[in-house]
Scaffold this motif. Structure first.
Motif, mmCIF file in Angstrom:
data_model
loop_
_atom_site.group_PDB
_atom_site.id
_atom_site.type_symbol
_atom_site.label_atom_id
_atom_site.label_comp_id
_atom_site.label_asym_id
_atom_site.label_seq_id
_atom_site.Cartn_x
_atom_site.Cartn_y
_atom_site.Cartn_z
ATOM 1 N N GLU A 4 -7.839 6.193 -5.856
ATOM 2 C CA GLU A 4 -8.742 5.145 -6.363
ATOM 3 C C GLU A 4 -8.172 3.759 -6.081
ATOM 4 N N ALA A 5 -6.886 3.590 -6.433
ATOM 5 C CA ALA A 5 -6.237 2.291 -6.252
ATOM 6 C C ALA A 5 -6.173 1.942 -4.762
ATOM 7 N N LEU A 6 -5.884 2.953 -3.939
ATOM 8 C CA LEU A 6 -5.840 2.753 -2.494
ATOM 9 C C LEU A 6 -7.207 2.292 -1.986
ATOM 10 N N LYS A 7 -8.235 2.959 -2.452
ATOM 11 C CA LYS A 7 -9.601 2.628 -2.026
ATOM 12 C C LYS A 7 -9.939 1.166 -2.357
ATOM 13 N N ASP A 8 -9.631 0.740 -3.580
ATOM 14 C CA ASP A 8 -9.919 -0.649 -3.977
ATOM 15 C C ASP A 8 -9.235 -1.644 -3.056
ATOM 16 N N ARG A 9 -7.967 -1.369 -2.755
ATOM 17 C CA ARG A 9 -7.198 -2.305 -1.938
ATOM 18 C C ARG A 9 -7.696 -2.318 -0.492
ATOM 19 N N LEU A 10 -7.992 -1.127 0.045
ATOM 20 C CA LEU A 10 -8.494 -1.068 1.430
ATOM 21 C C LEU A 10 -9.841 -1.782 1.528
ATOM 22 N N ASN A 11 -10.663 -1.636 0.495
ATOM 23 C CA ASN A 11 -11.963 -2.304 0.514
ATOM 24 C C ASN A 11 -11.822 -3.808 0.399
ATOM 25 N N ASP A 12 -10.934 -4.248 -0.486
ATOM 26 C CA ASP A 12 -10.767 -5.695 -0.653
ATOM 27 C C ASP A 12 -10.298 -6.330 0.661
ATOM 28 N N ALA A 13 -9.400 -5.622 1.355
ATOM 29 C CA ALA A 13 -8.867 -6.155 2.618
ATOM 30 C C ALA A 13 -9.795 -5.849 3.798
ATOM 31 N N GLU A 14 -10.805 -5.014 3.584
ATOM 32 C CA GLU A 14 -11.681 -4.531 4.658
ATOM 33 C C GLU A 14 -10.858 -4.031 5.849
ATOM 34 N N ALA A 15 -9.980 -3.109 5.531
ATOM 35 C CA ALA A 15 -9.087 -2.572 6.562
ATOM 36 C C ALA A 15 -9.886 -1.780 7.588
ATOM 37 N N LYS A 16 -9.428 -1.882 8.851
ATOM 38 C CA LYS A 16 -10.141 -1.206 9.929
ATOM 39 C C LYS A 16 -9.534 0.159 10.219
ATOM 40 N N LEU A 17 -8.256 0.280 9.928
ATOM 41 C CA LEU A 17 -7.539 1.519 10.232
ATOM 42 C C LEU A 17 -6.500 1.747 9.141
ATOM 43 N N VAL A 18 -6.159 3.017 8.907
ATOM 44 C CA VAL A 18 -5.110 3.329 7.930
ATOM 45 C C VAL A 18 -4.021 4.135 8.629
ATOM 46 N N ILE A 19 -2.773 3.753 8.364
ATOM 47 C CA ILE A 19 -1.647 4.540 8.865
ATOM 48 C C ILE A 19 -1.034 5.251 7.659
ATOM 49 N N THR A 20 -0.898 6.564 7.776
ATOM 50 C CA THR A 20 -0.371 7.332 6.644
ATOM 51 C C THR A 20 0.488 8.479 7.174
ATOM 52 N N ALA A 21 0.870 9.379 6.273
ATOM 53 C CA ALA A 21 1.623 10.573 6.667
ATOM 54 C C ALA A 21 1.049 11.746 5.894
ATOM 55 N N ASP A 22 1.379 12.951 6.361
ATOM 56 C CA ASP A 22 0.930 14.109 5.568
ATOM 57 C C ASP A 22 1.514 14.019 4.160
#
Ligand code: PRX
Length: 656
Positions: free
Chosen positions: A176-194
């Motif tokens: 949820e917190a990740l979603k809020d932050r990605l939306n606020d920044a309007e991120a185009k891509l996410v880099i993550t790990a398994d």
């Protein structure tokens, strides 16, 4: 806001001068040298910073104007062009540092990896090319949600290489917190790990990203780049998800650094404030590069053969400034550790110090208090003699913990560098310089040269020595935050209008209470707003309240900090329930878990107390002061006559 009190700080008198042998070889060698630098910077801050920017950084084009200050908006090195990755990587390749270790990484299960400057440069360039292939260009925001693996630093640098601002979200935050932050920044891509390894467990990350992005949860994200770390089973969405190990090694290693304007955005980092919504702190390129470079160099007195270890996570500002940008700009060897002390290996930090011969070690008071509890036998069983300088950050350090750190970890010979700063300040603001400053346990000591820190009352009037007041900064500095992402007005209100400008002069309001003693030493007393500090993690009480009231059982919630021996503060929530939901232990646990789902495990309340009603003023404002007293088991302080209903307090008291 309540006037800070000074009762939490002991009147600590001990003074620890810099060790003579260390001072003799230090960048800043004496108190006199510090005073001279400070006076020089105070007399002409612009000339001071311009001289260092010229000497310490490489620029593609020189600036026209050192500082453009239209309060509260500052621009540094206007017209200058540079790329922070050039300063962190390329310029070292032209020297013997080409084959020096840039990053040493130790995984929790015991695997390890070392990347030289040449290797790191290569992998950053390859990753940057992958980002380009996936449609990321200059100015596009990229979300990074990673464990503590080298790819986290590589991802940040790859973004900076092509001028795509990154927004790193700490891996302990929920979907949820990740979603809020990605939306606020309007991120185009996410880099993550398994996932990543922590405390002997594989902690999943990709599943949280999947959850955040499900049902078009973040419409701006088109692609996800996934590092394989734990080999956990993850679902890869076709056309959206890509394996790092398939794309990065195959990409070209030729990626010239994008020429960035000094004021181009380098990153956004979200932090908690006094409202329910975290704010995106914006940092730009030139000033941030210079300031993190200088503070790392002088406060940690970096030497070329040092192994330097900052234990923070890259998801916090400490990781940004003092694992990645500050040390690499200086050509240092920066150590990253994936794990944390755990029952199966409570001495793991000291194993790492011994294995790599760590010289500079930087951690948080909450960790130090945990080490004290684990027992002296763990550090004593290892050879820690390589340590030269010890740092601390994140919360006030109690003198007992300070002395333990100095004696048991530092063997009585290492200066303790207590650095006061914030996400907003970008780098250290008040800190000892190891060869110059005599330290006092519990004090962050004196401001860094160029930082005009002061103590004032709420009207902006000076406060006498040894009296509590508000910490302010009187002159812009290169790495100050530029704005709240997308909300200039919030930036102005939060930081520049609490203390009214005098004669047109604006001061930066830090949100901390402070006392300055007769020697000019600053003693930080903690937050004066509705922000609490749990294990060095900054949390907004309103953020947790919003999470609680989003549960159908909750009618109203008020969250305060309760003093805690280990964590500094703990989350204490008072909750009134809807009539439809009777109080029960199960509901209590469910609400705690609900906060974990909404924000993350760092925000989990230590205690939730159900109440019939909350204490309020006649105008309906919750009186947190009373709740803080109740939470810490103290008597209710102050006048309760402004309260709407006195019986509320009696009931709450009985409940405690
Ligand atoms: O209250 C101060 C406390 O941490 C706050 C900043 O939190 P954050 O932006 O998350 O950054 C933490 C790491 C820089 C400050 O307002 N704080 C930070 N360092 C210290 C400190 N309190 C006392 N002493 C410190 N050394």
């Amino acid at each position: 806001m309540s006037q800070p009190t000074i009762e939490s700080i002991l009147q600590e008198q001990r003074l620890f001068p810099p060790p003579a042998d260390l001072a003799a070889q230090a960048e800043i060698k004496s108190a006199e040298e510090y005073e001279q630098l400070y006076a020089k910077a105070e007399a002409d801050p612009q000339a001071f910073w311009a001289e260092l920017a010229e000497k310490e950084l490489d620029w593609f084009e020189k600036w026209d104007t050192v500082l453009d200050w239209q309060p509260p908006f500052a621009k540094w090195f206007v017209g200058g062009k540079l790329n922070i990755t050039y300063n962190c990587l390329d310029r070292h390749l032209k020297t013997w540092r080409r084959n020096k270790a840039a990053l040493i990484w130790e995984g929790e299960p015991g695997d390890s990896r070392t990347l030289t400057y040449a290797q790191l440069h290569r992998e950053v360039c390859q990753t940057a090319n992958v980002l380009k292939q996936l449609g990321v260009g200059k100015g596009d925001r990229v979300g990074i949600y990673m464990p503590m693996v080298p790819e986290a630093a590589i991802a940040m640098l790859a973004c900076a290489r092509i001028g795509a601002p990154h927004t790193v979200v700490f891996g302990g935050f929920s979907a949820e917190a990740l979603k809020d932050r990605l939306n606020d920044a309007e991120a185009k891509l996410v880099i993550t790990a398994d996932g990543g390894f922590r405390k002997d467990k594989a902690v999943p990350l990709k599943t949280a990203v999947d959850k955040a992005l499900a049902d078009n949860g973040v419409p701006s994200v088109n692609n996800v780049l996934v590092v394989q770390r734990t080999k956990a089973d993850v679902t890869m969405a076709s056309n959206r998800d890509h394996w790092w190990h398939e794309l990065v090694p195959a990409a070209s290693a030729d990626c010239p650094p994008e020429p960035m304007d000094s004021e181009d955005m380098l990153f956004i980092l979200y932090t908690s404030g006094t409202t329910g919504r975290p704010k995106g702190v914006v940092h730009t390129t030139g000033g941030y590069n210079l300031y993190t470079h200088m503070t790392c160099k002088w406060a940690f007195d970096l030497k070329d053969n040092d192994v330097y270890w900052c234990t923070a996570d890259v998801g916090w500002i400490t990781g940004h400034s003092y694992i990645v940008y500050g040390p690499l700009s200086n050509g240092a060897t920066s150590l990253m550790y994936e794990g944390a002390p755990r029952p199966s290996n409570p001495g793991c930090f000291w194993d790492v110090v011994e294995k790599y011969g760590v010289n500079i070690f930087y951690t948080a008071p909450t960790a130090i208090r945990a080490f004290i509890k684990l027992g002296d036998q763990h550090p004593q069983a290892r050879n820690l003699s390589s340590l030269r300088i010890l740092g601390t950050v994140g919360e006030p350090i109690n003198p007992e913990a300070w002395i333990w750190y100095q004696q048991v970890i530092g063997g009585g010979k290492c200066p303790i560098i207590d650095t006061w700063w914030q996400t907003e300040t970008g780098g250290f603001m008040i800190t000892p310089l190891p060869g110059a400053t005599s330290t006092k346990p519990g004090s962050a000591t004196r401001p860094f040269p160029g930082i005009l820190a002061d103590v004032v009352d709420l009207d902006g009037n000076p406060v006498a020595d040894n009296e509590g007041g508000y910490l302010v900064v009187r002159h812009p500095w290169p790495s100050m935050m530029r704005t709240v992402y997308g909300d200039d007005d919030r930036f102005r209100r939060t930081y520049w209008e609490h203390i009214p400008p005098k004669d047109g002069k604006y001061v930066y309001f830090a949100g901390d209470g402070v006392r300055r003693d007769e020697d000019g030493y600053f003693w930080i007393m903690g937050r004066v707003d509705d922000v609490i500090n749990v294990s060095g993690h900054r949390l907004g009480t309103m953020e947790i309240e919003s999470a609680l009231v989003s549960h159908p059982a909750v009618a109203e919630a008020a969250v305060v900090g309760r003093p805690d021996d280990l964590k500094g503060e703990d989350v204490f929530a008072f909750v009134t329930l809807e009539n439809t939901h009777p109080p029960s232990d199960e509901l209590n646990s469910e609400l705690k878990q609900h906060v974990v789902n909404e924000i993350g495990v760092i925000a989990r309340p230590g205690e939730i107390r159900f109440a019939d009603a909350l204490p309020k003023t006649r105008s309906g404002k919750i009186i947190r002061r009373f709740l803080r007293n109740l939470a810490s088991g103290e008597d209710i302080a102050g006048d309760a006559s402004t309260m709407e209903d006195q019986s509320v307090l009696d009931k709450l008291r009985q409940g405690s």
